[in-house]
Design a protein around this motif. Structure first.
Motif, PDB file in Angstrom:
ATOM      1  N   THR A  27      46.210  44.610  36.767  1.00 40.48           N
ATOM      2  CA  THR A  27      46.757  43.425  35.970  1.00 40.48           C
ATOM      3  C   THR A  27      45.651  42.740  34.973  1.00 40.48           C
ATOM      4  O   THR A  27      45.817  42.559  33.891  1.00 40.48           O
ATOM      5  CB  THR A  27      47.232  42.485  37.065  1.00 40.48           C
ATOM      6  N   ARG A  28      44.493  42.446  35.653  1.00 41.04           N
ATOM      7  CA  ARG A  28      43.248  41.768  34.969  1.00 41.04           C
ATOM      8  C   ARG A  28      43.003  42.718  33.867  1.00 41.04           C
ATOM      9  O   ARG A  28      42.697  42.310  32.501  1.00 41.04           O
ATOM     10  CB  ARG A  28      42.193  41.409  35.871  1.00 41.04           C
TER      11      ARG A  28
ATOM     12  N   PRO B 235      37.693  36.439  41.881  1.00 43.24           N
ATOM     13  CA  PRO B 235      39.145  36.805  41.381  1.00 43.24           C
ATOM     14  C   PRO B 235      39.680  35.978  39.967  1.00 43.24           C
ATOM     15  O   PRO B 235      40.441  36.379  39.545  1.00 43.24           O
ATOM     16  CB  PRO B 235      39.998  36.577  42.512  1.00 43.24           C
ATOM     17  N   LYS B 236      38.811  34.865  39.859  1.00 36.65           N
ATOM     18  CA  LYS B 236      39.332  33.929  38.417  1.00 36.65           C
ATOM     19  C   LYS B 236      38.613  34.422  37.415  1.00 36.65           C
ATOM     20  O   LYS B 236      38.811  34.037  36.412  1.00 36.65           O
ATOM     21  CB  LYS B 236      39.128  32.615  38.939  1.00 36.65           C
TER      22      LYS B 236
ATOM     23  N   SER C 254      39.956  49.625  36.359  1.00 34.55           N
ATOM     24  CA  SER C 254      41.168  49.438  36.499  1.00 34.55           C
ATOM     25  C   SER C 254      41.651  49.614  38.004  1.00 34.55           C
ATOM     26  O   SER C 254      42.226  48.911  38.953  1.00 34.55           O
ATOM     27  CB  SER C 254      42.338  50.079  35.534  1.00 34.55           C
TER      28      SER C 254
ATOM     29  N   LEU D 100      33.669  41.717  39.817  1.00 31.34           N
ATOM     30  CA  LEU D 100      34.982  41.295  39.574  1.00 31.34           C
ATOM     31  C   LEU D 100      35.891  40.878  40.681  1.00 31.34           C
ATOM     32  O   LEU D 100      36.466  40.104  40.884  1.00 31.34           O
ATOM     33  CB  LEU D 100      35.841  42.216  38.729  1.00 31.34           C
TER      34      LEU D 100
ATOM     35  N   ALA E 232      37.415  36.555  34.222  1.00 32.83           N
ATOM     36  CA  ALA E 232      38.110  37.479  33.196  1.00 32.83           C
ATOM     37  C   ALA E 232      37.106  38.643  32.990  1.00 32.83           C
ATOM     38  O   ALA E 232      35.773  38.637  33.245  1.00 32.83           O
ATOM     39  CB  ALA E 232      38.580  36.780  32.015  1.00 32.83           C
ATOM     40  N   VAL E 233      37.891  39.660  32.540  1.00 30.74           N
ATOM     41  CA  VAL E 233      36.834  40.942  32.116  1.00 30.74           C
ATOM     42  C   VAL E 233      35.785  40.546  31.241  1.00 30.74           C
ATOM     43  O   VAL E 233      34.472  41.122  31.296  1.00 30.74           O
ATOM     44  CB  VAL E 233      37.630  42.110  31.904  1.00 30.74           C
TER      45      VAL E 233
ATOM     46  N   CYS F  83      45.884  43.221  31.052  1.00 26.42           N
ATOM     47  CA  CYS F  83      46.001  42.051  30.243  1.00 26.42           C
ATOM     48  C   CYS F  83      44.880  41.844  29.158  1.00 26.42           C
ATOM     49  O   CYS F  83      45.112  40.952  28.413  1.00 26.42           O
ATOM     50  CB  CYS F  83      46.327  40.787  31.267  1.00 26.42           C
ATOM     51  N   ASP F  84      44.001  42.508  29.357  1.00 25.48           N
ATOM     52  CA  ASP F  84      42.769  42.386  28.437  1.00 25.48           C
ATOM     53  C   ASP F  84      42.128  43.776  28.144  1.00 25.48           C
ATOM     54  O   ASP F  84      40.723  43.826  28.453  1.00 25.48           O
ATOM     55  CB  ASP F  84      41.594  41.480  29.305  1.00 25.48           C
TER      56      ASP F  84
END
Length: 631
Positions: free
Chosen positions: A195-196, A229-230, A189, A225, A232-233, A199-200
């Motif tokens: 944020t990413r 940037p697009k 993080s 990551l 997801a984790v 959110c997940d």
């Protein structure tokens, strides 16, 4: 009052910008400081596999207690980037340099594997009585460590290692596994942005598990990551798992492993190192733009795998601003470690040892040998220009330097030049030693040796060991090319350094070898120097009879060359050799001959010295006559 020199500041490498977890491990290290062991200073050991964050933890702990060790915080790596063991004597000299001790310049003995090496003894003595903290990174075995442990309870040693250090009692190592899941999520993080991750949370937990909560694998995936940037984790976790499966050994290796470990099975064989670090690196390297990937591979050719925009731009053949951008991007992706700034504020970087082997394999696979040789040649020529420009700044009267380098690469003041040479000395010596060892770029390497021999003494920090190493490289190239004249010159310089260190027996061997080369090419000047060197060695070894003989041979050559100052010196030396044998008449004859030569030269200072020696000789003769008469 302690007259010892102050240690060099700022020896710890830069730790990671974000450090999470390891609270229990830091507490264990703090508690271990109070453990008293007879016969040596306190020793804390951090053990963990590559990628476990053992160096980061040691540096973090050292920084937290540095104020309690006002006499110095020292750092040394005990493994080369390729994993080979660094001899304890070499490590001791590095520590002595950091302490500012003159003994750092002592010539190596060639027997650096044990605690009998003089540098190890000097390092232990230098630490004794000081509140010094030593961080010794990547220790291979206790044989490296034991010779460096002083009997100094006020000092502290923190060592990192991949395995147990047997043979040293009283060690309770702090063993590193993975981070906790919460710390792993916190690390990702902090590196990626909250944020990413927030959110997940399920995807973040999956990624932590896929990385086995290993700090380095987590950092590499955070770099992946940031570059995507697009994504997801959960995409990162899935991609990492796919990369790990792709790294499964090919079928022949599977069959070999199954035959060794047991009956065949349909279960997949785990990756050889059992660690997601390799998979994370493979995934990240695959995502790099070609220019970044090539830069990363080329940096394995940098001296000590340390680079800045000066060396990096030479290796890949690009402008300095482009190199600076590539280095910054690779660092942002967690593929390079920051090494602080050089004397003029230029950022420095280092290829992490945990990635070196993997990058080396990729380099051998993807880069043509001709490209690698060209990169190394560009690097050597860049180093030659840098060293020559530093020399010109330090000694403008010695002549102009090379054509100016482009602005971002340039050293601008004498102060910057001196500090740069001092900081880079070890890397420069390593670069030229590696080049000469490969035997394919002797021209560029020879120019770098010459430049270093001219520039390093101007810093005031040129250790005899450095000069000895450089003249040894000159000898190696000269003998390889059959240049006996140059070999003789190198051997004479090596002999002079051994003589200055008081190693007269070894010095005599170097002088005799120089004499052989000089005679082969009729170099009378070299032969005269060599003969005089042998004579000085025999004299220092307490053999005045042979010394007088060798002085006589040197004198004959100097007279033939018309070198009257050398003639006067050798006549006086011959007189001293006769005096040591109590051959007073011969001694007086040689002193008188020396005095006559000095008078012709108009050397009043020399005349006074020889006249004083003659008067002392006559007094000695008078005392001897009185003694004989009284008997």
């Amino acid at each position: 009052m302690d007259a010892r020199p102050a240690p060099v500041a700022g020896q710890l490498p830069d730790g990671p910008g974000l450090f999470v977890g390891r609270t229990a491990e830091l507490a264990a290290l703090a508690a271990g400081r109070s453990r008293v062991v007879a016969g040596r200073c306190p020793l804390l050991v951090v053990a963990g596999r590559p990628g476990s964050g053992r160096t980061s933890l040691a540096v973090r702990f050292a920084a937290s207690v540095a104020e309690e060790y006002p006499d110095g915080v020292l750092f040394a790596r005990l493994s080369a980037p390729d994993g080979t063991r660094v001899a304890p004597g070499a490590v001791a000299r590095r520590l002595l340099e950091q302490l500012g001790e003159p003994a750092a310049g002592a010539l190596p003995t060639g027997e650096e594997e044990g605690e009998d090496d003089p540098a190890c003894a000097a390092a232990r003595a230098a630490v004794s009585g000081r509140r010094v903290l030593l961080v010794l990174d990547d220790v291979r075995d206790s044989g490296q460590l034991w010779p460096l442990l002083a009997t100094a309870p006020e000092a502290l040693v923190v060592a990192t290692t991949a395995g147990p250090l047997t043979g040293i009692e009283g060690i309770d190592p702090v063993i590193l596994g993975g981070l906790s899941q919460s710390a792993s999520v916190e690390l990702v993080s902090g590196l990626v942005g909250g944020t990413r991750i927030s959110c997940d949370p399920v995807g973040a937990a999956e990624l932590a598990e896929a990385c086995a909560c290993r700090p380095t694998a987590l950092r590499l995936m955070a770099g992946w990551l940031r570059a995507a940037p697009k994504a997801a984790v959960t995409d990162a976790a899935r991609e990492l798992s796919s990369a790990a499966e792709a790294r499964t050994p090919p079928e022949p290796e599977l069959r070999k492993k199954r035959r060794k470990d047991g009956p065949p099975t349909d279960e997949p064989v785990p990756v050889p190192d059992g660690d997601p670090l390799g998979a994370a690196f493979t995934l990240l390297h695959r995502s790099l733009p070609p220019a970044e990937a090539r830069m990363l591979r080329m940096l394995t050719l940098a001296p000590g795998q340390q680079a800045d925009l000066r060396t990096a731009s030479a290796l890949v053949g690009c402008p300095a601003p482009e190199a600076a951008t590539l280095l910054a991007k690779l660092t942002e992706r967690e593929l390079l470690d920051g090494e602080g700034e050089s004397a003029d504020g230029t950022p420095r970087y280092r290829v992490p040892g945990r990635l070196y082997g993997r990058l080396l394999a990729l380099r051998e696979e993807l880069d043509r040998p001709a490209e690698l040789e060209l990169a190394r040649a560009r690097l050597l020529e860049r180093l030659v220009r840098l060293v020559e420009s530093a020399r010109a700044l330090l000694d403008p009267a010695a002549g102009p330097g090379p054509d100016p380098l482009p602005g971002p690469l340039r050293l601008r003041t004498a102060g910057q030049a001196g500090l740069w040479l001092t900081e880079q000395r070890g890397l420069l010596l390593g670069a030229v030693g590696d080049a000469i060892g490969r035997a394919d770029l002797d021209g560029s390497a020879g120019r770098l040796v010459t430049a270093l021999l001219r520039a390093l003494p101007l810093t005031g920090r040129a250790a005899p060991a450095d000069l000895y190493a450089l003249h040894g490289l000159v000898l190696q190239v000269a003998e390889r090319s059959g240049n006996r004249r140059r070999a003789a010159a190198a051997l004479l310089n090596l002999g002079d350094l051994q003589a200055a260190a008081g190693r007269w027996k070894v010095a005599a061997e170097r002088y005799r070898a120089a004499l052989e080369h000089g005679r082969a090419v009729d170099d009378e000047v070299a032969c005269a120097r060599a003969l005089e060197g042998v004579a000085e060695s025999r004299r220092a070894l307490g053999d005045p009879v042979r010394a007088a003989d060798w002085y006589g041979r040197a004198l004959e050559l100097r007279q033939g060359l018309g070198d009257h100052r050398a003639e006067a010196r050798l006549l006086a030396r011959t007189a001293e050799a006769h005096l040591a044998q109590r051959r007073f008449e011969e001694a007086e004859r040689e002193y008188r001959a020396a005095l006559a030569v000095l008078r012709r030269l108009g050397d009043e200072r020399g005349q006074r010295a020889v006249t004083a020696a003659l008067e002392e000789l006559r007094s000695l003769v008078e005392v001897e006559r009185t003694r004989v008469t009284s008997e």
